[in-house]
Design an enzyme around this catalytic site. Structure first.
Site, PDB file in Angstrom:
ATOM      1  N   ALA A  66      69.938  50.036  23.247  1.00 39.43           N
ATOM      2  CA  ALA A  66      70.682  49.473  22.203  1.00 39.43           C
ATOM      3  C   ALA A  66      72.041  50.403  22.898  1.00 39.43           C
ATOM      4  O   ALA A  66      73.100  49.430  22.945  1.00 39.43           O
ATOM      5  CB  ALA A  66      69.536  50.207  20.688  1.00 39.43           C
ATOM      6  N   ARG A 352      50.009  47.132  13.239  1.00 35.85           N
ATOM      7  CA  ARG A 352      49.214  48.560  14.025  1.00 35.85           C
ATOM      8  C   ARG A 352      48.570  49.845  12.913  1.00 35.85           C
ATOM      9  O   ARG A 352      47.709  49.830  13.067  1.00 35.85           O
ATOM     10  CB  ARG A 352      50.867  49.524  14.823  1.00 35.85           C
ATOM     11  CG  ARG A 352      50.787  48.570  15.962  1.00 35.85           C
ATOM     12  CD  ARG A 352      52.339  49.084  16.569  1.00 35.85           C
ATOM     13  NE  ARG A 352      52.328  48.545  17.798  1.00 35.85           N
ATOM     14  CZ  ARG A 352      53.198  48.676  18.297  1.00 35.85           C
ATOM     15  NH1 ARG A 352      54.593  49.447  18.371  1.00 35.85           N
ATOM     16  NH2 ARG A 352      53.109  48.263  19.724  1.00 35.85           N
ATOM     17  N   LEU A 463      62.214  46.688  20.930  1.00 30.11           N
ATOM     18  CA  LEU A 463      62.694  46.218  22.109  1.00 30.11           C
ATOM     19  C   LEU A 463      63.892  44.343  21.839  1.00 30.11           C
ATOM     20  O   LEU A 463      65.500  44.926  22.268  1.00 30.11           O
ATOM     21  CB  LEU A 463      62.396  45.520  23.346  1.00 30.11           C
ATOM     22  CG  LEU A 463      61.311  46.572  24.355  1.00 30.11           C
ATOM     23  CD1 LEU A 463      60.421  46.040  24.624  1.00 30.11           C
ATOM     24  CD2 LEU A 463      61.958  48.058  24.605  1.00 30.11           C
TER      25      LEU A 463
HETATM   26  C1  LIG Z   1      55.082  54.021  25.165  1.00 27.12           C
HETATM   27  C2  LIG Z   1      55.794  53.086  24.941  1.00 27.12           C
HETATM   28  C3  LIG Z   1      56.062  52.068  24.749  1.00 27.12           C
HETATM   29  C4  LIG Z   1      56.615  50.882  23.405  1.00 27.12           C
HETATM   30  N1  LIG Z   1      56.131  49.668  23.946  1.00 27.12           N
HETATM   31  C5  LIG Z   1      57.168  48.689  22.815  1.00 27.12           C
HETATM   32  C6  LIG Z   1      56.963  47.066  23.006  1.00 27.12           C
HETATM   33  O1  LIG Z   1      56.030  46.600  24.846  1.00 27.12           O
HETATM   34  N2  LIG Z   1      57.627  46.155  22.941  1.00 27.12           N
HETATM   35  C7  LIG Z   1      58.656  47.132  21.969  1.00 27.12           C
HETATM   36  O2  LIG Z   1      59.042  46.288  21.570  1.00 27.12           O
HETATM   37  N3  LIG Z   1      58.837  48.260  21.301  1.00 27.12           N
HETATM   38  C8  LIG Z   1      58.303  49.293  22.296  1.00 27.12           C
HETATM   39  N4  LIG Z   1      58.490  50.684  22.008  1.00 27.12           N
HETATM   40  C9  LIG Z   1      59.179  50.820  21.065  1.00 27.12           C
HETATM   41  C10 LIG Z   1      60.554  51.089  21.781  1.00 27.12           C
HETATM   42  O3  LIG Z   1      60.618  51.243  23.205  1.00 27.12           O
HETATM   43  C11 LIG Z   1      61.976  52.197  21.577  1.00 27.12           C
HETATM   44  O4  LIG Z   1      61.579  51.923  19.915  1.00 27.12           O
HETATM   45  C12 LIG Z   1      63.045  51.328  21.585  1.00 27.12           C
HETATM   46  O5  LIG Z   1      63.418  50.861  23.191  1.00 27.12           O
HETATM   47  C13 LIG Z   1      64.303  52.252  21.726  1.00 27.12           C
HETATM   48  O6  LIG Z   1      65.793  51.917  22.544  1.00 27.12           O
HETATM   49  P1  LIG Z   1      67.092  52.905  21.891  1.00 27.12           P
HETATM   50  O7  LIG Z   1      67.544  52.005  22.771  1.00 27.12           O
HETATM   51  O8  LIG Z   1      67.340  52.735  20.594  1.00 27.12           O
HETATM   52  O9  LIG Z   1      66.727  54.784  21.929  1.00 27.12           O
HETATM   53  P2  LIG Z   1      66.735  54.977  23.742  1.00 27.12           P
HETATM   54  O10 LIG Z   1      65.563  54.188  24.276  1.00 27.12           O
HETATM   55  O11 LIG Z   1      64.839  55.905  23.290  1.00 27.12           O
HETATM   56  O12 LIG Z   1      66.985  55.838  24.170  1.00 27.12           O
HETATM   57  C14 LIG Z   1      67.991  56.595  23.667  1.00 27.12           C
HETATM   58  C15 LIG Z   1      68.996  57.498  24.096  1.00 27.12           C
HETATM   59  O13 LIG Z   1      69.759  57.908  23.409  1.00 27.12           O
HETATM   60  C16 LIG Z   1      70.200  59.125  24.223  1.00 27.12           C
HETATM   61  N5  LIG Z   1      70.563  60.260  23.416  1.00 27.12           N
HETATM   62  C17 LIG Z   1      69.378  60.805  22.572  1.00 27.12           C
HETATM   63  N6  LIG Z   1      69.625  62.050  21.796  1.00 27.12           N
HETATM   64  C18 LIG Z   1      70.894  62.497  22.756  1.00 27.12           C
HETATM   65  C19 LIG Z   1      72.049  63.193  22.239  1.00 27.12           C
HETATM   66  N7  LIG Z   1      72.194  64.084  21.014  1.00 27.12           N
HETATM   67  N8  LIG Z   1      73.009  63.406  22.825  1.00 27.12           N
HETATM   68  C20 LIG Z   1      73.122  62.708  24.068  1.00 27.12           C
HETATM   69  N9  LIG Z   1      72.419  61.832  24.088  1.00 27.12           N
HETATM   70  C21 LIG Z   1      71.260  61.309  23.397  1.00 27.12           C
HETATM   71  C22 LIG Z   1      69.161  59.183  25.408  1.00 27.12           C
HETATM   72  O14 LIG Z   1      69.498  60.251  26.367  1.00 27.12           O
HETATM   73  C23 LIG Z   1      68.757  57.574  25.377  1.00 27.12           C
HETATM   74  O15 LIG Z   1      69.501  57.531  26.554  1.00 27.12           O
HETATM   75  C24 LIG Z   1      57.418  51.967  22.571  1.00 27.12           C
HETATM   76  C25 LIG Z   1      57.923  52.842  22.757  1.00 27.12           C
HETATM   77  C26 LIG Z   1      57.104  53.823  23.479  1.00 27.12           C
HETATM   78  C27 LIG Z   1      57.091  55.349  23.562  1.00 27.12           C
END
Ligand SMILES: Cc1cc2nc3c(=O)[nH]c(=O)nc-3n(C[C@H](O)[C@H](O)[C@H](O)COP(=O)(O)OP(=O)(O)OC[C@H]3O[C@@H](n4cnc5c(N)ncnc54)[C@H](O)[C@@H]3O)c2cc1C
Ligand code: FES
Lengths: 658, 248
Positions: A66, A352, A463
């Site tokens: 994101a 799930r 994702l």
């Molecule tokens: C093992 C596993 C497998 C998965 N498999 C799937 C799948 O197959 N398909 C699917 O759709 N989803 C899957 N998911 C879920 C999905 O991966 C996540 O929900 C999604 O990637 C979250 O993306 P995001 O960009 O919201 O956050 P994240 O990728 O968690 O990124 C968070 C970002 O915020 C930053 N951050 C956090 N706190 C702070 C702070 N206080 N200060 C500065 N920076 C900070 C971090 O450094 C990072 O850059 C899976 C999750 C896991 C754990």
């Protein structure tokens, strides 16, 4: 807005745990037919002249799917973007760990998929606790995501003719999941990261790795900046901007053991909550059915075996209670393939929440396998026989390797053992259709917002949501906000920044000065146990109250007896962890209150008092057809606001996968 | 299990650093290497000391954050990342030496943590395809033969941990750079920028002070993503072509 530095230590005295309010900010969803909303809305948005864009600074916290996609795209549009992450490189955000795949309504297989079906599946999968307008847009945008990723060089799996391959995931009867072996998240994130690098190269995005956001700064009630800590030097700094975008991921680590990266945290969204942002459905936590079971006390994390393995694996336990024979010696007719038995039309691909509860049920009956009886088999034998080892290797090779490393067992020879584990949070900061919180200028994307997944997320949809928010939604709605807002010039000299900086410094100093007897992990582990035991897969009034009563004590223990070694002005990993745990110790309490107030079962939130005779979850649409949006109220009880949900397109129905 | 650990301790980039010795009797063969370090750290904290700083995040071998040199071998020599290394590979009573990655472009920040930003800068120099958001054609409009896509994936799985650099006697980042070049240059989408990408990334690699590649192959031996030397052959071929075309 009251600003609070002192941690809140409010003992639970009576049954009145919250205040209720009738007010609720509007959802800002456009009017008209749902299929035309997003187009219409985009047309109505205000634009910023390209030559003026450089004058606006957008602070993006998070570099996962994101945040990374939003930062890169806003940079590409010409805004001045600063992007922050706590890892040493944006390429390491937790999105990297996603395994199984990403959904999109491409209907390349001509198997009856459509935008409408993906929309329908997601609303139903979320047990009717998501906003229809947002979910429809997600389904609509999903098709562009795959195009974008392929153009950026993501090596999705292909068929021999060169076309993209897809597979099935839980909760769907079509094969709409695109994948890159067992490393889909890695490949998508690297695609995003490379796009981000391109904007860094062009000078449009400035990246701040190893930088943790510790507070959001409001000037006249509007989000105008953040406070960060440089994790190498320890310097606490202020950054001013015209909009703040939080994409900081989920908060499942409040349970200590989870499938999250160890650094995943709630700090960014929790600080925003304490500055007035509403927190939506905090108790909606996904517990994933296919994780490698816990081994010992020392365990630091749980590892997922992608749900995609359920495509080719059959879940079973012995029919007899206490049957200790090795799996190979249990004959076919003495095995209970319970998902196939209970949910014949979805079988091993039941959603799930349902699969997790079914696993808990058979283990509670004493039919679990492995150490402590806390496990069930996920058996690939039939598929290996049918397709050959090579095909299975190609599909899940890296997962099989990982399983073998962790357990020392060969999954091609003995069935995999799995057990449910905390995996994803559907709750998060409340946002409107524009992904803006109730604080003007504060946007929230990805897992950090309360999301399009209602009370349960379907596999491969996180994702999709992360990239939808990052590539397509935020890059439209943030510029619209900028174009339609009159900004007063603000710098970090503003008293609001000074005050927030001071509060952060005081808090850091205070943590370092306690020098008590317990390590951060001692208290963190205890918090995790309380959360898992009393606010886990099955919840009831008595348990929730027991758990809730323990949290303030733990918090007090933390603030009086924790030992954080070292200093503030240095690389100090214990200090980083202490800050995150301090926030989890407050968030945990709100999760209990939310879980207590919602006396219905819905999706992943299973209240034992609310079930059908066959043990299936019983929703209460009359009383709970709303998003619970909690407002921070200083040391006093939180205030509950309700966003009522109307279902115009997908008709409310009992969710059945039988 | 009883273990003796000789651990590199260095307060910050300026400090000279030294080995210090720790013992533990609480290790278990089922623990991961990092869980063992967690236990040692808890003990250090309880005794009023400063715990050992080491990088880690996902603890499942995919984020590339972790990585230390164990008994002289990056990640310990069992084909995994440090976080996926389990204590069953060690013997009761063993002495284990633990050091940070050693390479000039990777300055130590504290103890076992190094700064790997140089790797990011190599990607910034051209390790991408210029595909602006919203301008992409239909995904199936770009056909990619399965063998090409599979081969690209074999290189794309690099986790960017830097073990290849730490293992190389020359401190070269060739395997890392080549994996990205090979991934993108194999795909039809990667063709327009193929030669400039290769030239720019190699130039950045040199600028960062990484050594040259003399085909030792130590890199691929420790790579937890199992990237092989064919990546380097591909890079060299494209670099030569870039030179002939006058791009490099
Ligand atoms: C093992 C596993 C497998 C998965 N498999 C799937 C799948 O197959 N398909 C699917 O759709 N989803 C899957 N998911 C879920 C999905 O991966 C996540 O929900 C999604 O990637 C979250 O993306 P995001 O960009 O919201 O956050 P994240 O990728 O968690 O990124 C968070 C970002 O915020 C930053 N951050 C956090 N706190 C702070 C702070 N206080 N200060 C500065 N920076 C900070 C971090 O450094 C990072 O850059 C899976 C999750 C896991 C754990
Ligand atoms: S911690 Fe992520 S690869 Fe080791």
């Amino acid at each position: 807005m009251a600003t609070v530095v002192e941690p809140r230590i409010a003992p639970v005295k009576n049954d009145n745990l919250w205040y209720a309010s009738d007010s609720m900010p509007p959802d800002m969803a456009p009017s008209g037919p749902i299929a035309e909303m997003w187009d219409k809305h985009r047309f109505e948005m205000k634009l910023v002249n390209p030559s003026n864009r450089r004058k606006f600074t957008i602070l993006v916290v998070g570099s996962g799917l994101a945040g990374g996609a939003a930062a890169a795209t806003l940079g590409e549009q010409g805004y001045n973007v600063k992007c922050f992450c706590y890892q040493d490189s944006p390429r390491r955000a937790h999105s990297i760990a996603a395994q199984g795949g990403i959904n999109a309504a491409k209907n390349y297989r001509n198997d009856g998929d459509s935008i409408y079906r993906l929309f329908y599946d997601t609303v139903k999968g979320g047990d009717f606790r998501a906003r229809e307008s947002n979910v429809y847009r997600l389904a609509e945008v999903s098709v562009n995501i795959i195009d974008q990723c392929v153009a950026a060089g993501v090596p999705f799996a292909r068929e021999y003719g060169g076309l993209l391959d897809t597979r099935s995931f839980g909760g769907a009867q079509v094969a709409r999941t695109f994948y890159a072996r067992g490393q889909t998240g890695q490949q998508l994130l690297l695609g995003v990261y490379q796009g981000l690098c391109r904007q860094i190269d062009r000078g449009m995005v400035k990246m701040y790795p190893r930088t943790e956001m510790l507070d959001v700064v409001l000037v006249d009630g509007v989000a105008r900046g953040i406070i960060t800590r440089d994790m190498v030097t320890g310097a606490v700094e202020a950054h001013a901007g015209d909009a703040v975008v939080l994409c900081t991921g989920g908060y499942g680590n409040v349970y200590y053991l989870s499938t999250y990266a160890r650094g995943s945290n709630a700090t960014a969204i929790w600080r925003a909550y304490k500055r007035g942002a509403l927190f939506g459905n905090p108790c909606f936590v996904q517990i994933h059915p296919t994780c490698i079971p816990v081994k010992g006390e020392y365990q630091s994390k749980l590892t997922l075996m992608s749900e995609s393995v359920r495509n080719d694996g059959r879940v079973w336990v012995p029919k007899k209670v206490g049957d200790n024979r090795p799996p190979g010696q249990i004959p076919e007719d003495e095995r209970d393939y319970y998902l196939e038995r209970m949910y014949p039309s979805f079988g091993n691909l039941a959603p799930r929440d349902i699969a997790s509860r079914a696993a808990k049920r058979v283990c509670d009956e004493g039919r679990g396998v492995g150490p402590g009886g806390l496990g069930v088999y996920l058996d690939l034998a039939d598929s290996i026989k049918r397709l050959g080892k090579k095909v299975i290797e190609e599909r899940y090779g890296n997962l099989m390797e990982m399983y073998e490393q962790i357990t020392g067992e060969n999954p091609y020879e003995v069935p995999i053992r799995i057990f449910p584990a905390v995996h994803y949070t559907m709750g998060g900061l409340w946002v409107d259709y524009n992904l803006m919180s109730n604080i003007p200028g504060l946007f929230v994307g990805g897992e950090a917002n309360f999301s399009d997944h209602g009370a349960n997320r379907l596999g491969a949809s996180a994702l999709m949501q992360g990239l939808s928010d990052g590539y397509f939604v935020l890059p439209s709605t943030v510029p619209d906000y900028i174009a339609s807002t009159k900004f007063k010039p603000v710098t970090t000299d503003d008293p609001a920044f000074k005050e927030a900086l001071n509060e952060t410094n005081v808090r850091v100093k205070r943590m370092l000065s306690i020098q008590g007897e317990k390590t951060v992990d001692d208290i963190y582990r205890e918090l995790g146990q309380v959360m898992w035991e009393f606010c886990g897969m099955g919840r009831n009034d008595a348990d929730l109250r027991t758990g809730l009563a323990r949290i303030p004590k733990l918090r007090e223990e933390f603030w009086q007896n924790v030992r954080v070694p070292g200093e503030g002005a240095e690389l100090n990993q214990q200090l980083e962890k202490a800050g995150r745990v301090a926030d989890f110790l407050e968030l945990g309490e709100l999760m209990f209150i939310d879980a207590l107030h919602r006396t219905e079962s819905c999706g992943a939130h299973f209240r034992e008092e609310s079930q059908y005779p066959d043990g299936e979850a019983k929703r209460d649409d009359e009383n709970f057809r709303y998003v619970a949006a909690w407002e921070y109220n200083g040391a006093d009880k939180p205030v509950l606001h309700k966003e009522n949900l109307d279902f115009e397109y997908v008709h409310l129905a009992v969710r059945s996968y039988k | 299990m009883n273990l003796t650990l000789k651990v590199w301790r260095q307060k910050n980039a300026q400090d000279a650093g030294r080995f210090e010795t720790y013992t533990t009797s609480e290790a278990d063969p089922e623990m991961s290497f990092m869980e063992m370090l967690d236990i040692v750290n808890q003990d250090i904290i309880r005794k009023g000391g400063d715990p050992i700083a080491f990088d880690h995040d996902c603890r499942e071998g995919i984020c590339g954050t972790c990585g230390v040199v164990i008994n002289g071998v990056p990640h310990g020599g069992h084909g995994t990342t440090t976080c996926q290394l389990y204590m069953r590979h060690f013997k009761d009573g063993e002495t284990i030496t633990i050091e940070p990655w050693r390479a000039r472009p990777f300055p130590v920040l504290k103890d076992l943590i190094v700064d790997r930003a140089a790797l990011d800068r190599i990607i910034v120099a051209g390790g991408y395809i210029s595909a602006s958001t919203g301008s992409a054609p239909d995904a199936n409009g770009i056909l990619v033969p399965k063998p090409d896509s599979d081969a690209a994936m074999n290189y794309a799985v690099c986790i960017g941990c830097g073990a290849c650099v730490a293992a190389c006697p020359n401190g070269s980042a060739m395997l890392f750079t080549a994996a990205k070049v090979a991934h993108l240059n194999l795909l039809p989408q990667g063709q327009p920028e193929r030669y400039t990408r290769t030239a720019n990334m190699v130039a950045q690699m040199d600028k960062e002070g990484f050594g040259g590649c003399t085909n030792h192959g130590e890199c691929t031996a420790v790579c937890p993503a199992h990237i092989d030397m064919s990546a380097i052959a591909r890079l060299n071929r494209d670099l030569l072509a870039a030179t002939l075309k006058g791009v490099a």
